[in-house]
Design an enzyme around this catalytic site. Structure first.
Site, PDB file in Angstrom:
ATOM      1  N   ASP A  85      -4.991  -2.043  -3.566  1.00 57.69           N
ATOM      2  CA  ASP A  85      -5.904  -1.402  -4.521  1.00 57.69           C
ATOM      3  C   ASP A  85      -6.785  -2.416  -5.246  1.00 57.69           C
ATOM      4  O   ASP A  85      -7.311  -2.132  -6.315  1.00 57.69           O
ATOM      5  CB  ASP A  85      -5.127  -0.537  -5.521  1.00 57.69           C
ATOM      6  CG  ASP A  85      -4.210  -1.344  -6.434  1.00 57.69           C
ATOM      7  OD1 ASP A  85      -3.986  -2.546  -6.160  1.00 57.69           O
ATOM      8  OD2 ASP A  85      -3.712  -0.780  -7.426  1.00 57.69           O
TER       9      ASP A  85
ATOM     10  N   ALA B 167       0.827  -1.212   0.000  1.00 55.87           N
ATOM     11  CA  ALA B 167       0.000   0.000   0.000  1.00 55.87           C
ATOM     12  C   ALA B 167       0.858   1.257   0.000  1.00 55.87           C
ATOM     13  O   ALA B 167       0.486   2.278   0.568  1.00 55.87           O
ATOM     14  CB  ALA B 167      -0.914  -0.012   1.229  1.00 55.87           C
TER      15      ALA B 167
ATOM     16  N   ARG C  88      -1.964   8.094 -10.801  1.00 51.61           N
ATOM     17  CA  ARG C  88      -3.033   7.994 -11.802  1.00 51.61           C
ATOM     18  C   ARG C  88      -4.402   8.343 -11.206  1.00 51.61           C
ATOM     19  O   ARG C  88      -5.338   8.622 -11.926  1.00 51.61           O
ATOM     20  CB  ARG C  88      -3.055   6.569 -12.387  1.00 51.61           C
ATOM     21  CG  ARG C  88      -1.843   6.256 -13.239  1.00 51.61           C
ATOM     22  CD  ARG C  88      -1.770   4.768 -13.600  1.00 51.61           C
ATOM     23  NE  ARG C  88      -1.250   3.945 -12.506  1.00 51.61           N
ATOM     24  CZ  ARG C  88      -1.080   2.634 -12.571  1.00 51.61           C
ATOM     25  NH1 ARG C  88      -1.414   1.971 -13.660  1.00 51.61           N
ATOM     26  NH2 ARG C  88      -0.598   1.959 -11.535  1.00 51.61           N
TER      27      ARG C  88
HETATM   28  C1  UD1 Z   1       0.016  -5.095 -10.432  1.00 56.29           C
HETATM   29  C2  UD1 Z   1       0.711  -6.349 -10.934  1.00 56.29           C
HETATM   30  C3  UD1 Z   1      -0.082  -6.924 -12.098  1.00 56.29           C
HETATM   31  C4  UD1 Z   1      -1.487  -7.236 -11.629  1.00 56.29           C
HETATM   32  C5  UD1 Z   1      -2.161  -6.038 -10.998  1.00 56.29           C
HETATM   33  C6  UD1 Z   1      -3.428  -6.453 -10.300  1.00 56.29           C
HETATM   34  C7  UD1 Z   1       3.130  -6.102 -10.529  1.00 56.29           C
HETATM   35  C8  UD1 Z   1       4.432  -5.771 -11.130  1.00 56.29           C
HETATM   36  N1  UD1 Z   1       2.060  -6.006 -11.351  1.00 56.29           N
HETATM   37  O1  UD1 Z   1       0.013  -4.107 -11.465  1.00 56.29           O
HETATM   38  O2  UD1 Z   1       0.524  -8.111 -12.567  1.00 56.29           O
HETATM   39  O3  UD1 Z   1      -2.259  -7.710 -12.718  1.00 56.29           O
HETATM   40  O4  UD1 Z   1      -1.310  -5.433 -10.011  1.00 56.29           O
HETATM   41  O5  UD1 Z   1      -4.139  -5.368  -9.828  1.00 56.29           O
HETATM   42  O6  UD1 Z   1       3.061  -6.455  -9.376  1.00 56.29           O
HETATM   43  N2  UD1 Z   1       2.972  -0.723  -4.495  1.00 56.29           N
HETATM   44  C9  UD1 Z   1       3.842  -0.484  -3.476  1.00 56.29           C
HETATM   45  N3  UD1 Z   1       5.124  -0.096  -3.779  1.00 56.29           N
HETATM   46  C10 UD1 Z   1       5.558   0.038  -5.050  1.00 56.29           C
HETATM   47  C11 UD1 Z   1       4.646  -0.202  -6.092  1.00 56.29           C
HETATM   48  C12 UD1 Z   1       3.366  -0.592  -5.787  1.00 56.29           C
HETATM   49  O7  UD1 Z   1       3.500  -0.612  -2.308  1.00 56.29           O
HETATM   50  O8  UD1 Z   1       6.730   0.382  -5.221  1.00 56.29           O
HETATM   51  C13 UD1 Z   1       1.597  -1.130  -4.162  1.00 56.29           C
HETATM   52  C14 UD1 Z   1       0.546  -0.143  -4.642  1.00 56.29           C
HETATM   53  O9  UD1 Z   1       0.190   0.752  -3.593  1.00 56.29           O
HETATM   54  C15 UD1 Z   1      -0.620  -1.038  -5.015  1.00 56.29           C
HETATM   55  C16 UD1 Z   1       0.004  -2.377  -5.331  1.00 56.29           C
HETATM   56  O10 UD1 Z   1       1.318  -2.336  -4.818  1.00 56.29           O
HETATM   57  O11 UD1 Z   1      -1.504  -1.199  -3.922  1.00 56.29           O
HETATM   58  C17 UD1 Z   1       0.045  -2.654  -6.850  1.00 56.29           C
HETATM   59  O12 UD1 Z   1       0.798  -1.644  -7.499  1.00 56.29           O
HETATM   60  P1  UD1 Z   1       0.330  -1.004  -8.875  1.00 56.29           P
HETATM   61  O13 UD1 Z   1       1.356  -0.009  -9.271  1.00 56.29           O
HETATM   62  O14 UD1 Z   1      -1.067  -0.555  -8.798  1.00 56.29           O
HETATM   63  O15 UD1 Z   1       0.449  -2.286  -9.824  1.00 56.29           O
HETATM   64  P2  UD1 Z   1      -0.339  -2.550 -11.181  1.00 56.29           P
HETATM   65  O16 UD1 Z   1       0.276  -1.743 -12.276  1.00 56.29           O
HETATM   66  O17 UD1 Z   1      -1.789  -2.402 -10.982  1.00 56.29           O
HETATM   67 CA    CA Z   2      -3.024  -1.574  -9.355  1.00 59.38          CA
END
Ligand code: UD1
Ligand code: CA
Length: 462
Positions: free
Chosen positions: A103, A10, A16
């Site tokens: 999310d 999280a 976005r």
């Molecule tokens: C991610 C997945 C994708 C999946 C999708 C499902 C990866 C690389 N991709 O993509 O395969 O289909 O979720 O919804 O995992 N977050 C962190 N730290 C970071 C980056 C993200 O805590 O450095 C958290 C975000 O707050 C979020 C979650 O991880 O809650 C997912 O990150 P997000 O950037 O939304 O990934 P997606 O592009 O949706």
């Molecule tokens: Ca996501």
């Protein structure tokens, strides 16, 4: 479930989403997305949970106070986020850890539990939840080998044309053997289109090492849906809203037309109650049986007894007993208690007051900081004058009083039971039981005054 823990990612700032709030605090049915995830873990009995937080960590932690948390200072990807929880994982060696994304609030306990059962049955290093979506755009695609086993996940940004055609996607919900995950995290590299450490690469690592990888395909693919922007959030709200409405209809609630009807999770509604369009029910709200609520009504943190009719009203933190009729256009502000059979009509505001049985406040009246008895009748335009600019005072009205139209009751003041207040009175002193209080200037009539004026000045101008 034995020896299980969970990590919730999280830390994303949710660019976005274009919000000043951290993304996981954006709401679905008035509940922050991360609280939905917390609810699922609670339902599954997973108590040991570590959240990875970044932007607005304090705010997010306040929403999920039972979670321990670690900070991810730089957002270098979902794999990097899990790396921040290494110490937490080390404490859980020998067990299994769920990883969920903050999310994806529609993930449910049934799916998480079934994925866990498969994970244990198969002795897998990792089990991931997958789903077939009609529109897989934006999600990681599941790649399977010729035997049908999951061999890896390819992110949208890294996918070629052929991979983009795959409809099976990664839901972002996983079960890992903790020992395997710790080992795999050390092997992650950021060699992809986004230059991030992807958690999804752990799946390919497991497959390449010949470890067991299981894909649990969700029965209802909607549990996999995430929200990255406002449009995604609206889609989740629509799905969650429809599911809530169906839950209530299944328990005997009548919804004539669902337009603008939003019922937050946790609201209780009795059988044969009708909900009309434009009704929003939220917080700790309980509605009884055989009520008609709406149209255009908002009720929050309130209890409404059986047989009530509530039309175009706003009600907050209050208690309404049975067979009450209120509205249209009534506002009931916090800490009000309306007892059985009370009637409240248009343009009436009630605040921090008790109104006893069968009292009627039909129109254009303010009842604030008051204790009103049974069978009282308020004339149109009564004001309990509760505030002198410094402090608030109470008005006490006994049973069976009749308050004439356009009266001001200047608090603190007490009207004895059975009394009458003459219309147009401004009452400043106590009125004993069974009295009539008149507090206005006596009428003066000057015969012929108008005719004399006309003769002097000519006819009135239009
Ligand atoms: C991610 C997945 C994708 C999946 C999708 C499902 C990866 C690389 N991709 O993509 O395969 O289909 O979720 O919804 O995992 N977050 C962190 N730290 C970071 C980056 C993200 O805590 O450095 C958290 C975000 O707050 C979020 C979650 O991880 O809650 C997912 O990150 P997000 O950037 O939304 O990934 P997606 O592009 O949706
Ligand atoms: Ca996501």
């Amino acid at each position: 479930m034995e020896k299980v823990c969970a990590i919730v990612l999280a830390a994303g700032d949710g660019k976005r989403m274009r919000s000043s709030r951290p993304k996981v605090l954006c709401e679905v049915l008035f509940r922050p997305m991360i609280c939905w995830i917390a609810g699922v873990l609670e339902e599954c009995g997973v108590r040991d949970v570590c959240a990875v937080l970044g932007t607005g960590a304090d705010q997010v932690h306040a929403a999920v106070p039972r979670f321990s948390w670690v900070e991810q200072k730089e957002r270098l990807g979902t794999g990097h986020a899990v790396m921040q929880a290494k110490a937490f994982l080390q404490e859980h060696r020998g067990g299994d850890c769920a990883v969920l994304y903050g999310d994806t609030p529609l993930m449910d306990a049934d799916t998480l539990q079934k994925a866990y059962l498969l994970h244990k049955k198969e002795g897998a290093a990792v089990t991931l939840v997958t789903a077939s979506l009609p529109d897989p755009a934006g999600y990681g695609r599941i790649v399977r080998n010729e035997k049908g086993d999951v061999s890896g996940i390819v992110e949208q940004a890294d996918a070629d044309e052929k991979t983009l055609q795959i409809r099976e996607i990664n839901a972002g919900t996983y079960w890992f053997s903790v020992d395997f995950l710790l080992d795999a995290l050390d092997r992650l590299r950021a060699d992809n289109a986004q230059g991030e450490y992807y958690l999804t690469d752990v799946i390919g690592i497991a497959a390449a090492l010949g470890r067991r990888v299981c894909g649990y395909q969700a029965v209802d693919s909607r549990v996999a849906m995430g929200a990255n922007d406002r449009k995604g959030l609206l889609r989740l709200n629509e799905i969650a809203r429809q599911a809530e409405l169906e839950r209530h209809m299944d328990s005997g609630v009548e919804i004539v037309c669902a337009d603008g009807v939003v019922i937050a999770p946790g609201v209780v509604i009795g059988q044969d109650t009708t909900i009309l369009p434009g009704t929003i029910l939220k917080g700790r709200t309980v509605i009884g049986k055989n009520c008609v609520i709406g149209p255009n009504t908002a009720i929050e943190d309130s209890t409404v007894g059986d047989g009530c009719r509530i039309n175009a009203c706003q009600i907050e933190q209050s208690r309404l007993e049975e067979n009450i009729k209120i509205g249209p256009f009534t506002r009931v502000r916090p800490n009000s208690h309306l007892k059985a059979g009370v009637k409240i009509g248009n343009f009436v505001e009630v605040k921090n007051s008790v109104i006893d049985e069968n009292t009627a406040v039909a129109h254009l009246t303010y009842v604030g900081d008051s204790d009103v008895g049974k069978n009282v009748n308020f004339g149109c335009g009564t004001v309990t004058v509760n505030f002198d600019g410094h402090a608030k005072y109470r008005t006490v009205i006994g049973d069976d009083c009749f308050i004439g139209c356009n009266s001001n009751l200047i608090a603190p003041v007490e009207i004895g039971a059975g009394s009458y207040i003459a219309a147009g009175s401004t009452i400043t002193d106590p009125v004993p039981d069974d009295a009539l209080a008149i507090a206005r200037a006596r009428q003066v009539v000057k015969p012929g005054w108008a005719r004399a004026r006309r003769l002097r000045l000519g006819p009135r101008k239009k």
